[in-house]
Design a protein around this motif. Structure first.
Motif, PDB file in Angstrom:
ATOM      1  N   PRO A 112      -0.080   4.125  -3.250  1.00  0.00           N
ATOM      2  CA  PRO A 112      -1.368   4.828  -3.192  1.00  0.00           C
ATOM      3  C   PRO A 112      -1.731   5.387  -1.827  1.00  0.00           C
ATOM      4  O   PRO A 112      -2.597   6.256  -1.730  1.00  0.00           O
ATOM      5  CB  PRO A 112      -2.372   3.759  -3.634  1.00  0.00           C
ATOM      6  CG  PRO A 112      -1.692   2.453  -3.370  1.00  0.00           C
ATOM      7  CD  PRO A 112      -0.241   2.696  -3.592  1.00  0.00           C
ATOM      8  N   TRP A 113      -1.063   4.917  -0.773  1.00  0.00           N
ATOM      9  CA  TRP A 113      -1.397   5.376   0.577  1.00  0.00           C
ATOM     10  C   TRP A 113      -0.168   5.919   1.282  1.00  0.00           C
ATOM     11  O   TRP A 113       0.877   5.260   1.331  1.00  0.00           O
ATOM     12  CB  TRP A 113      -2.007   4.232   1.394  1.00  0.00           C
ATOM     13  CG  TRP A 113      -3.287   3.711   0.805  1.00  0.00           C
ATOM     14  CD1 TRP A 113      -3.439   2.629  -0.013  1.00  0.00           C
ATOM     15  CD2 TRP A 113      -4.591   4.267   0.973  1.00  0.00           C
ATOM     16  NE1 TRP A 113      -4.754   2.477  -0.356  1.00  0.00           N
ATOM     17  CE2 TRP A 113      -5.498   3.465   0.227  1.00  0.00           C
ATOM     18  CE3 TRP A 113      -5.088   5.365   1.681  1.00  0.00           C
ATOM     19  CZ2 TRP A 113      -6.861   3.718   0.174  1.00  0.00           C
ATOM     20  CZ3 TRP A 113      -6.453   5.636   1.631  1.00  0.00           C
ATOM     21  CH2 TRP A 113      -7.321   4.814   0.890  1.00  0.00           C
ATOM     22  N   LYS A 114      -0.285   7.123   1.855  1.00  0.00           N
ATOM     23  CA  LYS A 114       0.786   7.771   2.621  1.00  0.00           C
ATOM     24  C   LYS A 114       0.647   7.437   4.101  1.00  0.00           C
ATOM     25  O   LYS A 114      -0.449   7.534   4.666  1.00  0.00           O
ATOM     26  CB  LYS A 114       0.714   9.290   2.493  1.00  0.00           C
ATOM     27  CG  LYS A 114       0.958   9.876   1.130  1.00  0.00           C
ATOM     28  CD  LYS A 114       0.884  11.412   1.244  1.00  0.00           C
ATOM     29  CE  LYS A 114       1.051  12.099  -0.071  1.00  0.00           C
ATOM     30  NZ  LYS A 114       0.987  13.582   0.081  1.00  0.00           N
ATOM     31  N   LEU A 115       1.760   7.103   4.733  1.00  0.00           N
ATOM     32  CA  LEU A 115       1.737   6.855   6.173  1.00  0.00           C
ATOM     33  C   LEU A 115       1.515   8.151   6.933  1.00  0.00           C
ATOM     34  O   LEU A 115       2.202   9.147   6.697  1.00  0.00           O
ATOM     35  CB  LEU A 115       3.056   6.222   6.613  1.00  0.00           C
ATOM     36  CG  LEU A 115       3.178   5.957   8.111  1.00  0.00           C
ATOM     37  CD1 LEU A 115       2.269   4.809   8.535  1.00  0.00           C
ATOM     38  CD2 LEU A 115       4.629   5.661   8.497  1.00  0.00           C
ATOM     39  N   LEU A 144       0.817  -1.213   0.000  1.00  0.00           N
ATOM     40  CA  LEU A 144       0.000   0.000   0.000  1.00  0.00           C
ATOM     41  C   LEU A 144       0.852   1.265   0.000  1.00  0.00           C
ATOM     42  O   LEU A 144       0.442   2.297  -0.521  1.00  0.00           O
ATOM     43  CB  LEU A 144      -0.904   0.008   1.233  1.00  0.00           C
ATOM     44  CG  LEU A 144      -1.764  -1.235   1.458  1.00  0.00           C
ATOM     45  CD1 LEU A 144      -2.485  -1.140   2.793  1.00  0.00           C
ATOM     46  CD2 LEU A 144      -2.740  -1.430   0.325  1.00  0.00           C
ATOM     47  N   MET A 145       2.042   1.178   0.567  1.00  0.00           N
ATOM     48  CA  MET A 145       2.893   2.355   0.783  1.00  0.00           C
ATOM     49  C   MET A 145       3.909   2.589  -0.327  1.00  0.00           C
ATOM     50  O   MET A 145       4.298   3.734  -0.581  1.00  0.00           O
ATOM     51  CB  MET A 145       3.673   2.191   2.094  1.00  0.00           C
ATOM     52  CG  MET A 145       2.828   2.030   3.327  1.00  0.00           C
ATOM     53  SD  MET A 145       3.838   1.506   4.719  1.00  0.00           S
ATOM     54  CE  MET A 145       5.069   2.790   4.737  1.00  0.00           C
ATOM     55  N   TYR A 146       4.369   1.497  -0.927  1.00  0.00           N
ATOM     56  CA  TYR A 146       5.497   1.588  -1.852  1.00  0.00           C
ATOM     57  C   TYR A 146       5.101   1.112  -3.248  1.00  0.00           C
ATOM     58  O   TYR A 146       4.146   0.355  -3.419  1.00  0.00           O
ATOM     59  CB  TYR A 146       6.662   0.715  -1.355  1.00  0.00           C
ATOM     60  CG  TYR A 146       7.166   1.044   0.023  1.00  0.00           C
ATOM     61  CD1 TYR A 146       7.995   2.138   0.235  1.00  0.00           C
ATOM     62  CD2 TYR A 146       6.846   0.237   1.111  1.00  0.00           C
ATOM     63  CE1 TYR A 146       8.480   2.432   1.509  1.00  0.00           C
ATOM     64  CE2 TYR A 146       7.318   0.525   2.382  1.00  0.00           C
ATOM     65  CZ  TYR A 146       8.130   1.620   2.582  1.00  0.00           C
ATOM     66  OH  TYR A 146       8.611   1.908   3.834  1.00  0.00           O
ATOM     67  N   CYS A 187       7.545  10.669  -4.880  1.00  0.00           N
ATOM     68  CA  CYS A 187       7.519  10.123  -3.522  1.00  0.00           C
ATOM     69  C   CYS A 187       6.520  10.929  -2.689  1.00  0.00           C
ATOM     70  O   CYS A 187       6.117  12.032  -3.064  1.00  0.00           O
ATOM     71  CB  CYS A 187       8.907  10.198  -2.892  1.00  0.00           C
ATOM     72  SG  CYS A 187      10.128   9.113  -3.670  1.00  0.00           S
ATOM     73  N   HIS A 188       6.146  10.390  -1.545  1.00  0.00           N
ATOM     74  CA  HIS A 188       5.149  11.049  -0.700  1.00  0.00           C
ATOM     75  C   HIS A 188       5.615  12.396  -0.168  1.00  0.00           C
ATOM     76  O   HIS A 188       4.791  13.218   0.252  1.00  0.00           O
ATOM     77  CB  HIS A 188       4.787  10.125   0.475  1.00  0.00           C
ATOM     78  CG  HIS A 188       4.106   8.858   0.055  1.00  0.00           C
ATOM     79  ND1 HIS A 188       4.127   7.714   0.816  1.00  0.00           N
ATOM     80  CD2 HIS A 188       3.384   8.561  -1.062  1.00  0.00           C
ATOM     81  CE1 HIS A 188       3.449   6.763   0.197  1.00  0.00           C
ATOM     82  NE2 HIS A 188       2.994   7.250  -0.942  1.00  0.00           N
ATOM     83  N   ASN A 219      -2.750   9.075  -1.359  1.00  0.00           N
ATOM     84  CA  ASN A 219      -1.761   9.802  -2.132  1.00  0.00           C
ATOM     85  C   ASN A 219      -2.485  10.388  -3.342  1.00  0.00           C
ATOM     86  O   ASN A 219      -2.752   9.687  -4.318  1.00  0.00           O
ATOM     87  CB  ASN A 219      -0.633   8.869  -2.561  1.00  0.00           C
ATOM     88  CG  ASN A 219       0.394   9.534  -3.451  1.00  0.00           C
ATOM     89  OD1 ASN A 219       0.360  10.750  -3.662  1.00  0.00           O
ATOM     90  ND2 ASN A 219       1.307   8.731  -3.986  1.00  0.00           N
ATOM     91  N   ALA A 220      -2.814  11.655  -3.267  1.00  0.00           N
ATOM     92  CA  ALA A 220      -3.621  12.291  -4.316  1.00  0.00           C
ATOM     93  C   ALA A 220      -2.908  12.324  -5.665  1.00  0.00           C
ATOM     94  O   ALA A 220      -3.555  12.475  -6.708  1.00  0.00           O
ATOM     95  CB  ALA A 220      -3.997  13.711  -3.888  1.00  0.00           C
TER      96      ALA A 220
END
Length: 517
Positions: free
Chosen positions: A184-187, A57-59, A98-99, A201-202
């Motif tokens: 797709p998802w930022k911590l 989900l994060m990477y 990157c985020h 993650n917009a």
């Protein structure tokens, strides 16, 4: 049996208090309850499925997997290899961020690979990257990998979350309190043992992962919360505190019949549950003792009793859906259920019903595995094997297995019900090639076979060599397959949740989810 309504309300009320203390989810948050937590936010520092699912989900990864588990382009839009299979050049997508707002490019890929091969703190999956000797940045959107020798398992590995690309702007606190990826998802935060909080993650673009949504997740946030007790997860589902969770296994038929929740069973999990043994001391340094356990184990009856049709027996050391798995082939060599043969082998070793073989039986928590272990314990007792069950979390189990393998003293055995999930037969190399994942059984003969499984580029030749390795493992009762899938990847989903799916090898996808009113 499903809890009665009063018990559900009481459990839900208690759980609601926990959620209130931790901070409530917003209307735009997807809430997923799991039985356990991740081990690390750093993809180089853990091997559990609980961790892999979060990393996905994060990477981003260079490649992705299609519905059949085959590697396809993702961040790497194309790649080429030389004829020798020792050089791979990957052409990367542009404009990926990157985020933290920095570009994701070839420098981040090199940073990730260099970290995997760090001499002081190498990745726990360093061997699965293959014999990479150099990662060279040709330009920001081109990277070249040089290998010491061909390694056919590298391409599928680059589609798995173990190869997650770590942004090179990560610094102090990475892996424990912070983590910068491009997925797709930022911590937002990780409260260890409690919950992970993410925001969408917009800026995300999906190039190859199994999601219909080509861009950012539809919902604003995702919360992954730890709820170890199955009935508490079910109660939270019924009240709407949680949208998705693993239900109590025993209640799945009744939940299906009620129609109140959708039940999704993960397929093509790559998961394999098996017996393994501490082989550097008696009794399991003798193949007859290992075979005695194998012949005493009626896996089909045990899993039918505990799991019904949610799991199936496995004959091979690699699971269904993985290259090389052939149930008929493996059935020729896997020791069949034969209690009398087990007793004969034990008698040769000097054991009997009055003088049983004694062993610890290590089992990890969750998924009704304690109940399954008790069934196996009873089966072993019928032939004169006294197994003492010890239950522990998966991290403790992994450490304990290695400890038992390194202990050469004493006459009380140790065996464990281990579970691994992998997308390629290279899992056999990770487990059983010297020095072995847990410092257990290894041999020069097996090493030579496993070495060839990594370099043969012809599919038929590689399959034959993989099957040779499986034959060796089965005939020597080194890896005794029991069942698949390996743990509770059955998902109960609330009716207002639309678009939830599970990709091969148990990767839930949340980008497609829309929560209705």
């Amino acid at each position: 049996m499903i809890m009665n309504r009063l018990a559900l309300k009481q459990t839900a009320a208690a759980l609601g208090a926990v959620f209130a203390l931790a901070g409530p989810a917003t209307a735009e948050d997807i809430v997923w309850a799991r039985y356990g937590d991740i081990d690390s936010l750093d993809p180089h520092r853990a091997t559990s499925t609980l961790s892999l699912q979060v990393w996905s989900l994060m990477y981003d990864t260079l490649l992705a997997m299609d519905a059949e588990g085959n590697p396809v382009p993702h961040f790497a839009k194309s790649w080429t290899a030389n004829d020798a299979g020792t050089e791979y050049t990957f052409n990367l997508e542009g404009g990926v961020m990157c985020h933290d707002g920095t570009p994701l490019d070839a420098n981040d890929v090199k940073y990730t690979i260099d970290a995997a091969f760090d001499e002081t703190t190498p990745s726990l999956t360093k061997g699965s990257w293959g014999p990479i000797t150099a990662a060279e940045v040709i330009d920001p959107l081109t990277i070249k990998l040089t290998l010491e020798s061909p390694f056919v398992a590298m391409i599928p590995f680059l589609a798995d979350s173990f190869s997650s690309i770590i942004c090179d702007t990560n610094g102090e606190g990475f892996g424990t309190t912070t983590a910068i990826g491009s997925g797709p998802w930022k911590l937002v935060s990780w409260t260890k043992g409690d919950r992970l909080v993410f925001e969408k993650n917009a800026d995300y673009t999906n190039f190859g992962k199994l999601a219909d949504n080509p861009g950012a997740p539809y919902e604003d946030g995702l919360i992954i919360t730890v709820v170890p007790e199955p009935q508490a997860r079910y109660a939270a589902l019924t009240t709407g505190e949680v949208h998705i969770a693993e239900p109590p296994f025993d209640d799945v038929p009744a939940i299906k019949d009620s129609g109140e929740l959708d039940i999704i069973v993960a397929e093509n999990t790559g998961q394999n549950v098996f017996w393994e043994f501490a082989v550097h001391r008696p009794p399991f340094n003798d193949v007859r003792a290992r075979l005695a356990v194998a012949h005493a184990t009626d896996a089909a009856t045990a899993i039918s009793l505990i799991y019904g049709d949610l799991s199936i027996p496995e004959n091979c050391p690699i699971s269904r859906g993985v290259f090389g798995n052939d149930q008929d082939f493996c059935a020729q060599y896997r020791p069949a259920y034969d209690p009398e043969k087990s007793k004969e082998l034990l008698a040769e070793l000097g054991y009997s019903m009055d003088k049983p073989l004694e062993t610890a039986l290590l089992v990890w928590t969750g998924g009704n595995r304690q109940k399954l272990g008790e069934v196996f314990q009873a089966q072993l007792a019928e032939v004169g094997i006294k197994a003492t069950i010890e239950i522990m979390d998966i991290g403790s189990l992994n450490a304990r297995v290695r400890q038992e393998n390194e202990n050469t003293e004493g006459t009380t055995g140790s065996m464990d019900m281990m579970t691994w999930s992998w997308y390629d037969p290279d899992i056999l190399y990770a487990l059983w090639h010297t020095p072995g994942a847990y410092r257990g059984y290894t041999s020069p003969e097996l090493d030579a076979i496993l070495d060839e499984t990594r370099v043969l580029t012809d599919p038929d030749a590689r399959k034959a060599k993989v099957q040779e390795a499986m034959k060796y493992l089965l005939e020597n009762a080194i890896h005794v397959p029991l069942y698949t899938p390996g743990w509770e990847w059955v998902f109960a989903v609330r009716p207002e949740v639309e678009g939830f799916k599970v990709a091969p090898f148990v990767y839930p996808i949340f980008s497609d989810i829309k929560i209705g009113g």
